[in-house]
Motif scaffolding. Structure first.
Motif, PDB file in Angstrom:
ATOM      1  N   LEU A  39       0.812  -1.224   0.000  1.00 45.87           N
ATOM      2  CA  LEU A  39       0.000   0.000   0.000  1.00 45.87           C
ATOM      3  C   LEU A  39       0.845   1.273   0.000  1.00 45.87           C
ATOM      4  O   LEU A  39       0.298   2.371  -0.096  1.00 45.87           O
ATOM      5  CB  LEU A  39      -0.921   0.030   1.224  1.00 45.87           C
ATOM      6  CG  LEU A  39      -2.229  -0.722   1.132  1.00 45.87           C
ATOM      7  CD1 LEU A  39      -2.986  -0.616   2.451  1.00 45.87           C
ATOM      8  CD2 LEU A  39      -3.086  -0.219   0.002  1.00 45.87           C
ATOM      9  N   THR A  42       0.005   4.762  -1.468  1.00 41.88           N
ATOM     10  CA  THR A  42      -1.445   4.925  -1.476  1.00 41.88           C
ATOM     11  C   THR A  42      -1.963   5.222  -0.081  1.00 41.88           C
ATOM     12  O   THR A  42      -2.824   6.072   0.108  1.00 41.88           O
ATOM     13  CB  THR A  42      -2.129   3.649  -2.007  1.00 41.88           C
ATOM     14  OG1 THR A  42      -1.623   3.365  -3.304  1.00 41.88           O
ATOM     15  CG2 THR A  42      -3.627   3.800  -2.064  1.00 41.88           C
ATOM     16  N   LEU A  70      -8.139   7.277  -2.196  1.00 41.13           N
ATOM     17  CA  LEU A  70      -9.187   6.263  -2.100  1.00 41.13           C
ATOM     18  C   LEU A  70     -10.170   6.624  -0.999  1.00 41.13           C
ATOM     19  O   LEU A  70      -9.776   7.135   0.049  1.00 41.13           O
ATOM     20  CB  LEU A  70      -8.572   4.898  -1.807  1.00 41.13           C
ATOM     21  CG  LEU A  70      -7.635   4.324  -2.857  1.00 41.13           C
ATOM     22  CD1 LEU A  70      -7.056   2.995  -2.370  1.00 41.13           C
ATOM     23  CD2 LEU A  70      -8.326   4.141  -4.178  1.00 41.13           C
ATOM     24  N   GLU A  74     -13.172   1.867  -0.571  1.00 39.24           N
ATOM     25  CA  GLU A  74     -12.173   1.458  -1.563  1.00 39.24           C
ATOM     26  C   GLU A  74     -10.854   1.082  -0.900  1.00 39.24           C
ATOM     27  O   GLU A  74     -10.216   0.097  -1.284  1.00 39.24           O
ATOM     28  CB  GLU A  74     -11.920   2.582  -2.567  1.00 39.24           C
ATOM     29  CG  GLU A  74     -13.126   2.952  -3.395  1.00 39.24           C
ATOM     30  CD  GLU A  74     -12.943   4.269  -4.117  1.00 39.24           C
ATOM     31  OE1 GLU A  74     -13.345   4.344  -5.290  1.00 39.24           O
ATOM     32  OE2 GLU A  74     -12.409   5.217  -3.516  1.00 39.24           O
ATOM     33  N   GLU A  77     -11.339  -2.276   0.842  1.00 40.99           N
ATOM     34  CA  GLU A  77     -11.404  -3.341  -0.158  1.00 40.99           C
ATOM     35  C   GLU A  77     -10.025  -3.630  -0.743  1.00 40.99           C
ATOM     36  O   GLU A  77      -9.646  -4.789  -0.916  1.00 40.99           O
ATOM     37  CB  GLU A  77     -12.375  -2.941  -1.276  1.00 40.99           C
ATOM     38  CG  GLU A  77     -12.520  -3.987  -2.351  1.00 40.99           C
ATOM     39  CD  GLU A  77     -13.478  -3.563  -3.454  1.00 40.99           C
ATOM     40  OE1 GLU A  77     -13.411  -4.173  -4.531  1.00 40.99           O
ATOM     41  OE2 GLU A  77     -14.276  -2.635  -3.250  1.00 40.99           O
ATOM     42  N   ARG A  78      -9.263  -2.586  -1.031  1.00 41.51           N
ATOM     43  CA  ARG A  78      -7.913  -2.774  -1.584  1.00 41.51           C
ATOM     44  C   ARG A  78      -7.027  -3.523  -0.599  1.00 41.51           C
ATOM     45  O   ARG A  78      -6.298  -4.444  -0.960  1.00 41.51           O
ATOM     46  CB  ARG A  78      -7.314  -1.397  -1.915  1.00 41.51           C
ATOM     47  CG  ARG A  78      -5.885  -1.419  -2.351  1.00 41.51           C
ATOM     48  CD  ARG A  78      -5.781  -1.357  -3.870  1.00 41.51           C
ATOM     49  NE  ARG A  78      -4.432  -1.589  -4.299  1.00 41.51           N
ATOM     50  CZ  ARG A  78      -3.552  -0.635  -4.542  1.00 41.51           C
ATOM     51  NH1 ARG A  78      -3.895   0.621  -4.415  1.00 41.51           N
ATOM     52  NH2 ARG A  78      -2.336  -0.942  -4.924  1.00 41.51           N
ATOM     53  N   SER A  81      -8.048  -7.183  -0.322  1.00 46.62           N
ATOM     54  CA  SER A  81      -7.597  -7.908  -1.518  1.00 46.62           C
ATOM     55  C   SER A  81      -6.117  -8.222  -1.436  1.00 46.62           C
ATOM     56  O   SER A  81      -5.678  -9.327  -1.786  1.00 46.62           O
ATOM     57  CB  SER A  81      -7.874  -7.084  -2.782  1.00 46.62           C
ATOM     58  OG  SER A  81      -9.246  -6.933  -2.972  1.00 46.62           O
TER      59      SER A  81
END
Length: 118
Positions: A39, A42, A70, A74, A77-78, A81
């Motif tokens: 991450l 981000t 984000l 989002e 969820e990222r 995942s």
């Protein structure tokens, strides 16, 4: 001499904060750390242990490297995942460990044989 006008300042994107928790008896810390690493750019991720839970606090970057900031859903969820991907990578690595070691042994054995022949 004429002064140049000041550059327009863009409004700073507000950071988003999300908390995600996992049962430590099911989820490995190494997968959480690997997902947090992926991450970078981000969001940041702080992983804390609270009893039998891992609490992951995600904060989106103010100036993300990969596009827009984000939203909370989002970002969650990222991260989920990425954690699932890291768990799958660990399972595949465990299942293929023996085959990988045989391949490496054969490759390095062949190299050693070639060096002895030369």
């Amino acid at each position: 001499m004429r002064l140049m006008p000041q550059a327009a300042k863009l409004p700073a994107a507000s950071s988003v904060e999300v908390a995600v928790d996992f049962d430590s008896s099911i989820q490995s810390l190494s997968a959480l750390d690997a997902a947090a690493y992926r991450l970078i750019g981000t969001a940041t991720c702080q992983v804390d242990r609270a009893g039998d839970r891992y609490l992951c606090r995600l904060i989106s970057s103010a100036n993300p490297q990969k596009g827009a900031v984000l939203g909370p859903d989002e970002l969650k969820e990222r991260f989920l995942s990425l954690v699932a991907d890291e768990n799958l990578r660990a399972r595949v690595a465990a299942r293929t460990d023996g085959v990988r070691n045989v391949i490496l042994a054969l490759a390095f054995g062949a190299l050693a044989t070639n060096q002895n022949d030369a």
